[in-house]
Design an enzyme around this catalytic site. Structure first.
Site, PDB file in Angstrom:
ATOM      1  N   ARG A 170       3.683 -11.308   3.360  1.00 46.36           N
ATOM      2  CA  ARG A 170       5.175 -11.628   3.139  1.00 46.36           C
ATOM      3  C   ARG A 170       5.695 -11.116   4.704  1.00 46.36           C
ATOM      4  O   ARG A 170       6.989 -11.136   4.855  1.00 46.36           O
ATOM      5  CB  ARG A 170       5.632 -10.751   2.064  1.00 46.36           C
ATOM      6  CG  ARG A 170       5.250 -11.359   0.804  1.00 46.36           C
ATOM      7  CD  ARG A 170       5.485 -10.459  -0.277  1.00 46.36           C
ATOM      8  NE  ARG A 170       6.791 -10.059  -0.491  1.00 46.36           N
ATOM      9  CZ  ARG A 170       7.074  -9.299  -1.435  1.00 46.36           C
ATOM     10  NH1 ARG A 170       6.370  -8.873  -2.358  1.00 46.36           N
ATOM     11  NH2 ARG A 170       8.550  -9.282  -1.750  1.00 46.36           N
ATOM     12  N   LYS A 172       3.278   6.305   4.822  1.00 41.39           N
ATOM     13  CA  LYS A 172       2.596   5.015   4.785  1.00 41.39           C
ATOM     14  C   LYS A 172       2.329   4.316   6.029  1.00 41.39           C
ATOM     15  O   LYS A 172       2.170   3.387   5.986  1.00 41.39           O
ATOM     16  CB  LYS A 172       3.297   4.263   3.845  1.00 41.39           C
ATOM     17  CG  LYS A 172       3.706   4.869   2.452  1.00 41.39           C
ATOM     18  CD  LYS A 172       4.570   4.037   1.647  1.00 41.39           C
ATOM     19  CE  LYS A 172       5.001   4.742   0.483  1.00 41.39           C
ATOM     20  NZ  LYS A 172       6.074   4.139  -0.151  1.00 41.39           N
ATOM     21  N   ARG A 228      13.871  -1.584  -9.507  1.00 41.33           N
ATOM     22  CA  ARG A 228      12.327  -1.457  -9.563  1.00 41.33           C
ATOM     23  C   ARG A 228      11.845  -1.393 -10.863  1.00 41.33           C
ATOM     24  O   ARG A 228      12.537  -0.524 -11.609  1.00 41.33           O
ATOM     25  CB  ARG A 228      11.811  -0.393  -8.821  1.00 41.33           C
ATOM     26  CG  ARG A 228      12.222  -0.370  -7.176  1.00 41.33           C
ATOM     27  CD  ARG A 228      11.992  -1.611  -6.410  1.00 41.33           C
ATOM     28  NE  ARG A 228      10.679  -1.720  -6.197  1.00 41.33           N
ATOM     29  CZ  ARG A 228       9.968  -1.360  -5.029  1.00 41.33           C
ATOM     30  NH1 ARG A 228      10.424  -0.773  -4.430  1.00 41.33           N
ATOM     31  NH2 ARG A 228       8.658  -1.607  -5.138  1.00 41.33           N
ATOM     32  N   PRO A 258       0.799  -1.101  -0.068  1.00 42.78           N
ATOM     33  CA  PRO A 258       0.027  -0.016   0.188  1.00 42.78           C
ATOM     34  C   PRO A 258       0.993   1.110   0.088  1.00 42.78           C
ATOM     35  O   PRO A 258       1.685   1.298   0.863  1.00 42.78           O
ATOM     36  CB  PRO A 258      -0.580  -0.207   1.327  1.00 42.78           C
ATOM     37  CG  PRO A 258      -0.196  -1.299   1.852  1.00 42.78           C
ATOM     38  CD  PRO A 258       0.707  -1.896   1.249  1.00 42.78           C
ATOM     39  N   GLU A 259       0.748   2.355  -0.863  1.00 46.31           N
ATOM     40  CA  GLU A 259       1.229   3.507  -0.819  1.00 46.31           C
ATOM     41  C   GLU A 259       0.258   4.320  -0.246  1.00 46.31           C
ATOM     42  O   GLU A 259      -0.793   3.984   0.378  1.00 46.31           O
ATOM     43  CB  GLU A 259       1.622   4.033  -2.362  1.00 46.31           C
ATOM     44  CG  GLU A 259       2.350   3.064  -2.834  1.00 46.31           C
ATOM     45  CD  GLU A 259       2.844   3.289  -4.686  1.00 46.31           C
ATOM     46  OE1 GLU A 259       3.123   4.468  -4.725  1.00 46.31           O
ATOM     47  OE2 GLU A 259       2.719   2.331  -5.367  1.00 46.31           O
ATOM     48  N   HIS A 264      -2.625 -16.342   6.989  1.00 43.06           N
ATOM     49  CA  HIS A 264      -1.691 -15.248   7.227  1.00 43.06           C
ATOM     50  C   HIS A 264      -2.057 -14.196   8.284  1.00 43.06           C
ATOM     51  O   HIS A 264      -1.611 -12.944   8.196  1.00 43.06           O
ATOM     52  CB  HIS A 264      -1.330 -14.492   5.775  1.00 43.06           C
ATOM     53  CG  HIS A 264      -0.736 -15.469   4.868  1.00 43.06           C
ATOM     54  ND1 HIS A 264       0.302 -16.133   5.129  1.00 43.06           N
ATOM     55  CD2 HIS A 264      -1.038 -15.807   3.817  1.00 43.06           C
ATOM     56  CE1 HIS A 264       0.775 -16.894   4.226  1.00 43.06           C
ATOM     57  NE2 HIS A 264      -0.135 -16.836   3.182  1.00 43.06           N
TER      58      HIS A 264
END
Length: 289
Positions: free
Chosen positions: A125, A58, A279, A2-3, A106
């Site tokens: 992750r 963020k 990136r 998420p940005e 998760h």
DNA sequence: AGGCATGTTACAGG
DNA sequence: ACCTGTAACATGCC
């Protein structure tokens, strides 16, 4: 991850759900996040309420009473789910459907709130984290102390931009992703911002003209606001606090569009993908110079 | 099997 | 001390 827009959407969603609800219990399924969750600290939440939620860049900052602050970063795949155990029809709830897929394993941290409400931190992750601070050490934390201005704030302006890039030689994409320069942008939105500003991601900052800086600033604010309005993006892993997915990804013009035709009407070029600073960068070689 | 993925930080070198 | 680039973290998907 998420940005900024996604985190803002999560914040607003959580505000409507969990404020002023007593935290009755906290269950740690897997505390090995980016930083190990401090059990002593997290247990101090019990018997308290979240009275305010704030977003910085963020990061989410949950304010409790008694000088307790919970700092959360969602990393790449962190999500919050909210469940109302009392009134939901379990079999038709979003979360139940989700459980039938694969996300349940998760669920890292579960916060049990009063009235049979639950807040779940789920993170595939485990690049996200949950840390605790008091008022004095929160802003001094390594996470918050070096953050640059908010892109939607007044401090991120032309003068700041010019002063910052003086004597620096880096490409523009790099610097827009640098949280010390401006805090909250990430790979997706920077790709989109540079496309709408007609600037190549590889351009060196000392070659950016004033009018282009203005354009970047203006487009950044426009794109972020629009993304927030549309509920953020949902690439693979993002969803807001109530489980809804955002619609902004349908508005991507370059991100993930390798090989597609450029969306500018008079342009026939194809979107290219190159790697910059490890990136993926997507851009139109014809429209972005 | 290998490469890629929304991010941040520690570290090394200049 | 500052600046910049690189590797690492953990997991799933194509």
């Amino acid at each position: 991850m998420p940005e900024l827009p996604e985190v803002e959407v999560v914040k607003r969603s959580l505000e409507t759900k969990i404020l002023n609800l007593n935290i009755e219990k906290v269950k740690i399924n897997d505390g090995k996040l980016r930083y190990k969750v401090n059990k002593t600290a997290i247990s101090k939440l019990i018997g308290k309420k979240i009275i305010k939620i704030e977003r910085r860049s963020k990061y989410l900052i949950f304010h409790c009473r008694k000088n307790l602050f919970m700092l959360v970063h969602l990393g790449m795949t962190g999500k919050f789910f909210f469940i109302d155990d009392k009134k939901r029809n379990f079999k038709t709830s979003f979360y139940y459907k989700l459980n039938l897929k694969k996300d349940k394993k998760h669920d890292r941290i579960v916060f049990f709130l009063q009235k049979n409400q639950k807040l779940i931190y789920n993170d595939i992750r485990k690049f996200g984290f949950i840390k605790f601070y008091n008022k004095d050490n929160l802003l001094k934390s390594l996470h918050l102390k070096r953050l640059g201005p908010e892109p939607l704030g007044k401090n991120w302006n032309l003068k700041y931009f010019k002063d910052y890039i003086l004597n620096r030689s880096r490409n523009i994409k790099d610097i827009l992703m640098d949280q010390k320069f401006v805090s909250g942008l990430g790979n997706i939105y920077v790709n989109e911002i540079l496309f709408s500003s007609s600037i190549s991601p590889t351009r060196q900052v000392d070659k950016i003209k004033n009018f282009e800086m203005k354009k970047i600033i203006k487009n950044t604010k426009k794109i972020l606001k629009n993304a927030i309005k549309l509920g953020g993006s949902s690439i693979k892993d993002f969803s807001s606090g109530n489980g809804k997915k955002g619609d902004f990804q349908q508005h991507f013009k370059v991100y993930g569009k390798k090989g597609d035709c450029c969306s500018n009407i008079d342009c026939r070029s194809k979107i290219r993908q190159v790697t910059i600073s490890n990136r993926s960068s997507f851009f139109c070689g014809n429209c972005q110079k």
